[in-house]
Design a protein around this motif. Structure first.
Motif, mmCIF file in Angstrom:
data_model
loop_
_atom_site.group_PDB
_atom_site.id
_atom_site.type_symbol
_atom_site.label_atom_id
_atom_site.label_comp_id
_atom_site.label_asym_id
_atom_site.label_seq_id
_atom_site.Cartn_x
_atom_site.Cartn_y
_atom_site.Cartn_z
ATOM 1 N N CYS A 175 -1.649 -0.978 -1.798
ATOM 2 C CA CYS A 175 -2.366 -2.215 -1.497
ATOM 3 C C CYS A 175 -2.709 -2.910 -2.806
ATOM 4 O O CYS A 175 -2.541 -2.347 -3.896
ATOM 5 C CB CYS A 175 -3.617 -1.958 -0.657
ATOM 6 S SG CYS A 175 -4.935 -1.087 -1.533
ATOM 7 N N ASN A 176 -3.220 -4.115 -2.696
ATOM 8 C CA ASN A 176 -3.584 -4.920 -3.849
ATOM 9 C C ASN A 176 -4.772 -4.333 -4.608
ATOM 10 O O ASN A 176 -5.679 -3.752 -4.017
ATOM 11 C CB ASN A 176 -3.897 -6.347 -3.388
ATOM 12 C CG ASN A 176 -4.180 -7.294 -4.522
ATOM 13 O OD1 ASN A 176 -5.323 -7.544 -4.862
ATOM 14 N ND2 ASN A 176 -3.128 -7.826 -5.126
ATOM 15 N N GLU A 202 1.187 -5.717 -4.420
ATOM 16 C CA GLU A 202 1.049 -4.907 -3.213
ATOM 17 C C GLU A 202 0.879 -3.419 -3.476
ATOM 18 O O GLU A 202 0.841 -2.637 -2.543
ATOM 19 C CB GLU A 202 2.275 -5.131 -2.313
ATOM 20 C CG GLU A 202 2.427 -6.584 -1.862
ATOM 21 C CD GLU A 202 3.575 -6.787 -0.897
ATOM 22 O OE1 GLU A 202 4.414 -5.859 -0.769
ATOM 23 O OE2 GLU A 202 3.636 -7.857 -0.275
ATOM 24 N N VAL A 258 -6.452 0.535 1.999
ATOM 25 C CA VAL A 258 -5.178 0.178 2.639
ATOM 26 C C VAL A 258 -5.412 -0.320 4.063
ATOM 27 O O VAL A 258 -4.591 -1.070 4.604
ATOM 28 C CB VAL A 258 -4.180 1.358 2.623
ATOM 29 C CG1 VAL A 258 -3.849 1.772 1.199
ATOM 30 C CG2 VAL A 258 -4.695 2.552 3.418
ATOM 31 N N THR A 281 -2.171 -4.890 3.148
ATOM 32 C CA THR A 281 -1.578 -4.809 1.817
ATOM 33 C C THR A 281 -2.317 -5.723 0.848
ATOM 34 O O THR A 281 -2.622 -5.349 -0.286
ATOM 35 C CB THR A 281 -0.087 -5.195 1.881
ATOM 36 O OG1 THR A 281 0.564 -4.347 2.841
ATOM 37 C CG2 THR A 281 0.579 -5.017 0.537
#
Length: 419
Positions: A167-168, A259, A312, A316
């Motif tokens: 994820c970011n 991401e 998460v 994303t």
């Protein structure tokens, strides 16, 4: 909440993006020194750039483009030599500055042309500190790699732990200034994971957030606590721009790309007084899983793994336009405001928050430490074992991430006098 344009502004980290340019003003931990005991080269992806990290035979680290500028071969399969990295396709040799030192055929066929002087590969500075390998992708002159106070502590066992989080980076870092999640995600969820209905954790009653030179401090009072408690008097640190410092460890959320995030933990465990003086010969590093091998479900048994589930689970890239923030989210709002302010600062040609350039300041950068007596002064083994979290590591195992290798556990127990 943030509208879509502001959300995009704060989450995009690639070259040329505003947040990417901001984060490139800081050194990022990307590997551990001990990873290079049995290898000399590894591929790295950092803030949307594909790179090759290597250690040459003279012991110098280099970080260069993943692809050779000749015919775009993958340099992470190159040959590490005494003073550089040689492409395995046609033998072009590059040093850690990106300069081409040799082009075997061209040097022989047309030595006077000095074609090699006209070719460079993208390269970034690399330094080592506290067992970590650090990279700087920003403009020169580069700031100093921060020498945080815990890096100077003695008589401790240190380990470095990595995890790949899909994820970011920003939703990971926002967790660093969200104290109420501790009550529910860690304390109460652990109760339910053991199929118990209670008792639940003492509730949060008061929260305070304030900026300091190197981040944001949050303080809390929970049921049964007073204003004399270290959690209120000292607090915890959201370390700028992308880390958490709870006192005995750092957690960096290093952007891989928009991401993906590399979680990097540097954990310090003070040995009991009976074990002093203790000098650690090497700092082990290991990688923990984020999902279960059999089911693909996220791991939920360990503290940071539980955090990963929350991160998460937001997607994303979290859609902050759909949030409904409450009073406990004041720290999150402070974090976002400061990031936006820092974007304005670099647009004016100024340094953002917490960039360190003064060598005297960097001899030892102090941070708030609630458990200072346990970590800096040291306590007896008997007192250490009574501590609810530090003692648990001795008796039950590493609580933060799943997957600690047996050899690391054994080295830790030997350091603590348990073997």
């Amino acid at each position: 909440m943030l509208d879509d344009s502001k959300n995009q502004l704060l989450t995009e980290v690639g070259p040329g993006t505003p947040m990417g340019e901001l984060l490139r003003r800081y050194w990022m931990p990307i590997a551990a020194v001990t990873e290079f005991e049995n290898q000399t080269i590894k591929p790295v992806r950092l803030m949307g750039e594909d790179l090759t990290l290597y250690k040459n035979l003279s012991g110098t680290y280099g970080l260069v483009d993943r692809h050779c500028p000749h015919r775009r071969a993958d340099l992470s399969y190159g040959f590490v030599e005494q003073c550089g990295l040689r492409c395995n396709y046609h033998g072009w040799l590059f040093d850690e500055k990106g300069r081409c030192a040799e082009q075997p055929f061209e040097d022989m066929a047309a030595p006077g042309a000095r074609f090699k002087d006209k070719v460079v590969v993208k390269a970034y500075p690399v330094e080592t500190r506290a067992g970590l390998v650090w990279a700087y992708l920003g403009p020169q002159p580069a700031p100093l790699v921060p020498n945080w106070e815990p890096f100077t502590w003695k008589n401790g066992f240190v380990q470095i732990v990595f995890a790949d989080v899909p994820c970011n980076w920003l939703q990971c870092q926002e967790n660093s200034v969200d104290p109420v999640h501790f009550e529910w995600m860690h304390m109460n969820w652990n109760v339910r994971l053991h199929d118990q209905l209670g008792p639940y954790s003492p509730r949060h009653l008061r929260l305070e957030f304030e900026e300091f030179d190197y981040g944001i401090v949050y303080r809390r009072i929970r049921e049964g606590m007073s204003e004399s408690d270290p959690m209120w008097k000292v607090g915890r640190v959201c370390l700028w721009p992308n880390a958490l410092f709870p006192g005995d460890h750092f957690e960096w959320r290093v952007p891989v790309d928009d991401e993906h995030t590399l979680s990097v933990t540097w954990a310090f465990s003070r040995v009991p007084k009976e074990r002093e003086p203790y000098v650690q010969a090497r700092i082990p590093a290991w990688r923990g899983p984020v999902s279960e091998a059999g089911t693909g479900r996220w791991v939920t048994t360990h503290i940071m793994n539980q955090d990963f589930v929350a991160w998460v689970g937001q997607g994303t890239i979290a859609d902050r336009a759909k949030e409904h923030l409450g009073t406990s989210d004041r720290g999150v709002l402070m974090l976002r405001k400061r990031l936006l302010s820092d974007l304005d600062a670099i647009a004016r040609g100024e340094d953002p928050k917490a960039v360190i350039r003064d060598a005297d300041v960097n001899r030892c950068v102090p941070l708030p430490v609630a458990e200072r007596r346990y970590l800096v002064e040291g306590v007896s083994r008997e007192e250490l074992l009574r501590h609810p979290l530090l003692g648990r590591q001795v008796t039950e195992g590493y609580p933060f991430q799943l997957g600690q290798p047996e050899e690391v556990r054994k080295a830790y127990l030997e350091a603590m006098g348990s073997l």
